[in-house]
Design a protein around this motif. Structure first.
Motif, PDB file in Angstrom:
ATOM      1  N   VAL A  35      17.009  -8.351  14.488  1.00  0.00           N
ATOM      2  CA  VAL A  35      16.792  -8.672  13.075  1.00  0.00           C
ATOM      3  C   VAL A  35      15.308  -8.624  12.697  1.00  0.00           C
ATOM      4  CG1 VAL A  35      17.013 -10.507  11.344  1.00  0.00           C
ATOM      5  CG2 VAL A  35      18.910 -10.012  12.888  1.00  0.00           C
ATOM      6  N   GLU A  36      14.444  -9.148  13.543  1.00  0.00           N
ATOM      7  CA  GLU A  36      13.026  -9.270  13.205  1.00  0.00           C
ATOM      8  C   GLU A  36      12.368  -7.934  12.851  1.00  0.00           C
ATOM      9  OE1 GLU A  36       8.810  -9.118  13.667  1.00  0.00           O
ATOM     10  OE2 GLU A  36      10.198  -8.272  15.126  1.00  0.00           O
ATOM     11  N   PRO A  37      12.573  -6.862  13.616  1.00  0.00           N
ATOM     12  CA  PRO A  37      11.938  -5.593  13.233  1.00  0.00           C
ATOM     13  C   PRO A  37      12.417  -5.065  11.874  1.00  0.00           C
ATOM     14  CG  PRO A  37      12.595  -5.513  15.529  1.00  0.00           C
ATOM     15  CD  PRO A  37      13.200  -6.758  14.947  1.00  0.00           C
ATOM     16  N   ALA A  38      13.680  -5.291  11.552  1.00  0.00           N
ATOM     17  CA  ALA A  38      14.196  -4.843  10.245  1.00  0.00           C
ATOM     18  C   ALA A  38      13.528  -5.624   9.115  1.00  0.00           C
ATOM     19  CB  ALA A  38      15.707  -5.011  10.186  1.00  0.00           C
ATOM     20  N   VAL A  39      13.430  -6.937   9.287  1.00  0.00           N
ATOM     21  CA  VAL A  39      12.780  -7.775   8.268  1.00  0.00           C
ATOM     22  C   VAL A  39      11.298  -7.409   8.173  1.00  0.00           C
ATOM     23  CG1 VAL A  39      12.158 -10.151   7.666  1.00  0.00           C
ATOM     24  CG2 VAL A  39      14.442  -9.649   8.546  1.00  0.00           C
ATOM     25  N   ASN A  40      10.672  -7.190   9.296  1.00  0.00           N
ATOM     26  CA  ASN A  40       9.264  -6.819   9.313  1.00  0.00           C
ATOM     27  C   ASN A  40       9.025  -5.487   8.600  1.00  0.00           C
ATOM     28  OD1 ASN A  40       6.567  -7.102   9.949  1.00  0.00           O
ATOM     29  ND2 ASN A  40       6.799  -6.506  12.068  1.00  0.00           N
ATOM     30  N   THR A  41       9.933  -4.547   8.759  1.00  0.00           N
ATOM     31  CA  THR A  41       9.820  -3.244   8.090  1.00  0.00           C
ATOM     32  C   THR A  41       9.871  -3.405   6.573  1.00  0.00           C
ATOM     33  OG1 THR A  41      10.778  -2.114   9.974  1.00  0.00           O
ATOM     34  CG2 THR A  41      10.873  -0.970   7.856  1.00  0.00           C
ATOM     35  N   VAL A  42      10.801  -4.205   6.084  1.00  0.00           N
ATOM     36  CA  VAL A  42      10.904  -4.460   4.643  1.00  0.00           C
ATOM     37  C   VAL A  42       9.630  -5.139   4.139  1.00  0.00           C
ATOM     38  CG1 VAL A  42      12.163  -5.716   2.862  1.00  0.00           C
ATOM     39  CG2 VAL A  42      13.416  -4.515   4.653  1.00  0.00           C
ATOM     40  N   GLY A  43       9.150  -6.121   4.896  1.00  0.00           N
ATOM     41  CA  GLY A  43       7.910  -6.806   4.521  1.00  0.00           C
ATOM     42  C   GLY A  43       6.732  -5.849   4.460  1.00  0.00           C
ATOM     43  N   TYR A  44       6.672  -4.919   5.393  1.00  0.00           N
ATOM     44  CA  TYR A  44       5.592  -3.935   5.415  1.00  0.00           C
ATOM     45  C   TYR A  44       5.641  -3.034   4.180  1.00  0.00           C
ATOM     46  CZ  TYR A  44       2.780   0.061   6.826  1.00  0.00           C
ATOM     47  OH  TYR A  44       1.850   1.069   6.856  1.00  0.00           O
ATOM     48  N   ILE A  45       6.826  -2.589   3.822  1.00  0.00           N
ATOM     49  CA  ILE A  45       6.978  -1.724   2.640  1.00  0.00           C
ATOM     50  C   ILE A  45       6.520  -2.459   1.378  1.00  0.00           C
ATOM     51  CG2 ILE A  45       8.680  -0.582   1.150  1.00  0.00           C
ATOM     52  CD1 ILE A  45      10.231   0.024   3.787  1.00  0.00           C
ATOM     53  N   ILE A  46       6.936  -3.705   1.238  1.00  0.00           N
ATOM     54  CA  ILE A  46       6.527  -4.508   0.071  1.00  0.00           C
ATOM     55  C   ILE A  46       5.014  -4.694   0.075  1.00  0.00           C
ATOM     56  CG2 ILE A  46       6.668  -6.798  -0.980  1.00  0.00           C
ATOM     57  CD1 ILE A  46       9.623  -6.838   0.040  1.00  0.00           C
ATOM     58  N   HIS A  47       4.451  -5.015   1.225  1.00  0.00           N
ATOM     59  CA  HIS A  47       2.996  -5.197   1.346  1.00  0.00           C
ATOM     60  C   HIS A  47       2.246  -3.938   0.926  1.00  0.00           C
ATOM     61  CE1 HIS A  47      -0.793  -4.896   3.640  1.00  0.00           C
ATOM     62  NE2 HIS A  47      -0.916  -6.176   3.298  1.00  0.00           N
ATOM     63  N   GLU A  48       2.699  -2.772   1.379  1.00  0.00           N
ATOM     64  CA  GLU A  48       2.037  -1.522   1.050  1.00  0.00           C
ATOM     65  C   GLU A  48       2.103  -1.224  -0.450  1.00  0.00           C
ATOM     66  OE1 GLU A  48       0.154   0.712   3.044  1.00  0.00           O
ATOM     67  OE2 GLU A  48       0.212  -1.167   4.169  1.00  0.00           O
ATOM     68  N   LYS A  49       3.239  -1.506  -1.080  1.00  0.00           N
ATOM     69  CA  LYS A  49       3.366  -1.264  -2.530  1.00  0.00           C
ATOM     70  C   LYS A  49       2.416  -2.172  -3.308  1.00  0.00           C
ATOM     71  CE  LYS A  49       7.959   0.642  -2.599  1.00  0.00           C
ATOM     72  NZ  LYS A  49       9.165   0.813  -3.343  1.00  0.00           N
ATOM     73  N   ILE A  50       2.345  -3.439  -2.921  1.00  0.00           N
ATOM     74  CA  ILE A  50       1.436  -4.376  -3.593  1.00  0.00           C
ATOM     75  C   ILE A  50      -0.013  -3.940  -3.374  1.00  0.00           C
ATOM     76  CG2 ILE A  50       0.553  -6.746  -3.569  1.00  0.00           C
ATOM     77  CD1 ILE A  50       3.464  -7.626  -2.954  1.00  0.00           C
ATOM     78  N   TRP A  51      -0.353  -3.589  -2.153  1.00  0.00           N
ATOM     79  CA  TRP A  51      -1.718  -3.175  -1.823  1.00  0.00           C
ATOM     80  C   TRP A  51      -2.125  -1.936  -2.621  1.00  0.00           C
ATOM     81  CZ3 TRP A  51      -5.205  -5.957   0.609  1.00  0.00           C
ATOM     82  CH2 TRP A  51      -6.377  -5.356   1.027  1.00  0.00           C
ATOM     83  N   THR A  52      -1.220  -0.975  -2.738  1.00  0.00           N
ATOM     84  CA  THR A  52      -1.498   0.243  -3.507  1.00  0.00           C
ATOM     85  C   THR A  52      -1.750  -0.081  -4.971  1.00  0.00           C
ATOM     86  OG1 THR A  52      -0.186   1.583  -1.993  1.00  0.00           O
ATOM     87  CG2 THR A  52      -0.579   2.502  -4.178  1.00  0.00           C
ATOM     88  N   ARG A  53      -0.931  -0.949  -5.533  1.00  0.00           N
ATOM     89  CA  ARG A  53      -1.129  -1.338  -6.940  1.00  0.00           C
ATOM     90  C   ARG A  53      -2.467  -2.027  -7.138  1.00  0.00           C
ATOM     91  NH1 ARG A  53       4.792  -3.585  -8.845  1.00  0.00           N
ATOM     92  NH2 ARG A  53       5.816  -1.569  -8.750  1.00  0.00           N
ATOM     93  N   LEU A  54      -2.850  -2.899  -6.208  1.00  0.00           N
ATOM     94  CA  LEU A  54      -4.125  -3.598  -6.336  1.00  0.00           C
ATOM     95  C   LEU A  54      -5.302  -2.628  -6.219  1.00  0.00           C
ATOM     96  CD1 LEU A  54      -3.447  -6.824  -4.240  1.00  0.00           C
ATOM     97  CD2 LEU A  54      -3.649  -6.636  -6.726  1.00  0.00           C
ATOM     98  N   GLN A  55      -5.182  -1.629  -5.376  1.00  0.00           N
ATOM     99  CA  GLN A  55      -6.258  -0.650  -5.219  1.00  0.00           C
ATOM    100  C   GLN A  55      -6.416   0.214  -6.459  1.00  0.00           C
ATOM    101  OE1 GLN A  55      -5.143   1.307  -1.544  1.00  0.00           O
ATOM    102  NE2 GLN A  55      -6.855   0.325  -0.497  1.00  0.00           N
ATOM    103  N   HIS A  56      -5.325   0.467  -7.164  1.00  0.00           N
ATOM    104  CA  HIS A  56      -5.371   1.329  -8.345  1.00  0.00           C
ATOM    105  C   HIS A  56      -5.547   0.547  -9.648  1.00  0.00           C
ATOM    106  CE1 HIS A  56      -4.652   4.430  -5.606  1.00  0.00           C
ATOM    107  NE2 HIS A  56      -3.396   4.695  -5.828  1.00  0.00           N
ATOM    108  N   ALA A  57      -5.515  -0.758  -9.555  1.00  0.00           N
ATOM    109  CA  ALA A  57      -5.668  -1.581 -10.761  1.00  0.00           C
ATOM    110  C   ALA A  57      -7.105  -1.461 -11.277  1.00  0.00           C
ATOM    111  CB  ALA A  57      -5.351  -3.026 -10.452  1.00  0.00           C
ATOM    112  N   GLU A  58      -7.241  -1.490 -12.575  1.00  0.00           N
ATOM    113  CA  GLU A  58      -8.567  -1.418 -13.183  1.00  0.00           C
ATOM    114  C   GLU A  58      -9.300  -2.725 -12.939  1.00  0.00           C
ATOM    115  OE1 GLU A  58     -10.484  -0.861 -17.568  1.00  0.00           O
ATOM    116  OE2 GLU A  58      -8.641   0.209 -17.106  1.00  0.00           O
ATOM    117  N   LYS A  59     -10.563  -2.588 -12.503  1.00  0.00           N
ATOM    118  CA  LYS A  59     -11.375  -3.779 -12.241  1.00  0.00           C
ATOM    119  C   LYS A  59     -11.858  -4.378 -13.565  1.00  0.00           C
ATOM    120  CE  LYS A  59     -13.091  -2.215  -7.816  1.00  0.00           C
ATOM    121  NZ  LYS A  59     -14.254  -1.808  -7.033  1.00  0.00           N
ATOM    122  N   PRO A  60     -11.954  -5.696 -13.630  1.00  0.00           N
ATOM    123  CA  PRO A  60     -12.505  -6.323 -14.838  1.00  0.00           C
ATOM    124  C   PRO A  60     -13.957  -5.874 -15.056  1.00  0.00           C
ATOM    125  CG  PRO A  60     -11.464  -7.966 -13.418  1.00  0.00           C
ATOM    126  CD  PRO A  60     -11.485  -6.672 -12.664  1.00  0.00           C
TER     127      PRO A  60
END
Length: 65
Positions: A35-60
């Motif tokens: 179970v742990e590797p499957a949950v970890n994979t989902v967590g990684y995908i979510i982390h990468e999507k959030i990280w990508t959005r933060l990198q592309h977000a316009e800075k104040p």
């Protein structure tokens, strides 16, 4: 591909070993190892999507150089 396979085997082995050592139950160790590797994979995908959005977000304005 061989590197991915070897990493997967290592990951399952570590997850099983830690769970087994903590619980003393081979079934719990096996379940967590599956179970742990499957949950970890989902967590990684979510982390990468959030990280990508933060990198592309316009800075104040006050943070721009």
């Amino acid at each position: 591909m061989l590197k991915t396979f070897s990493f997967t085997i290592m990951h399952f082995t570590i997850a099983f070993s830690v769970a087994y050592l903590l619980t003393g139950d081979i079934m719990v160790g096996g379940l967590i190892a599956m179970v742990e590797p499957a949950v970890n994979t989902v967590g990684y995908i979510i982390h990468e999507k959030i990280w990508t959005r933060l990198q592309h977000a316009e800075k104040p304005q006050f943070l721009r150089a």
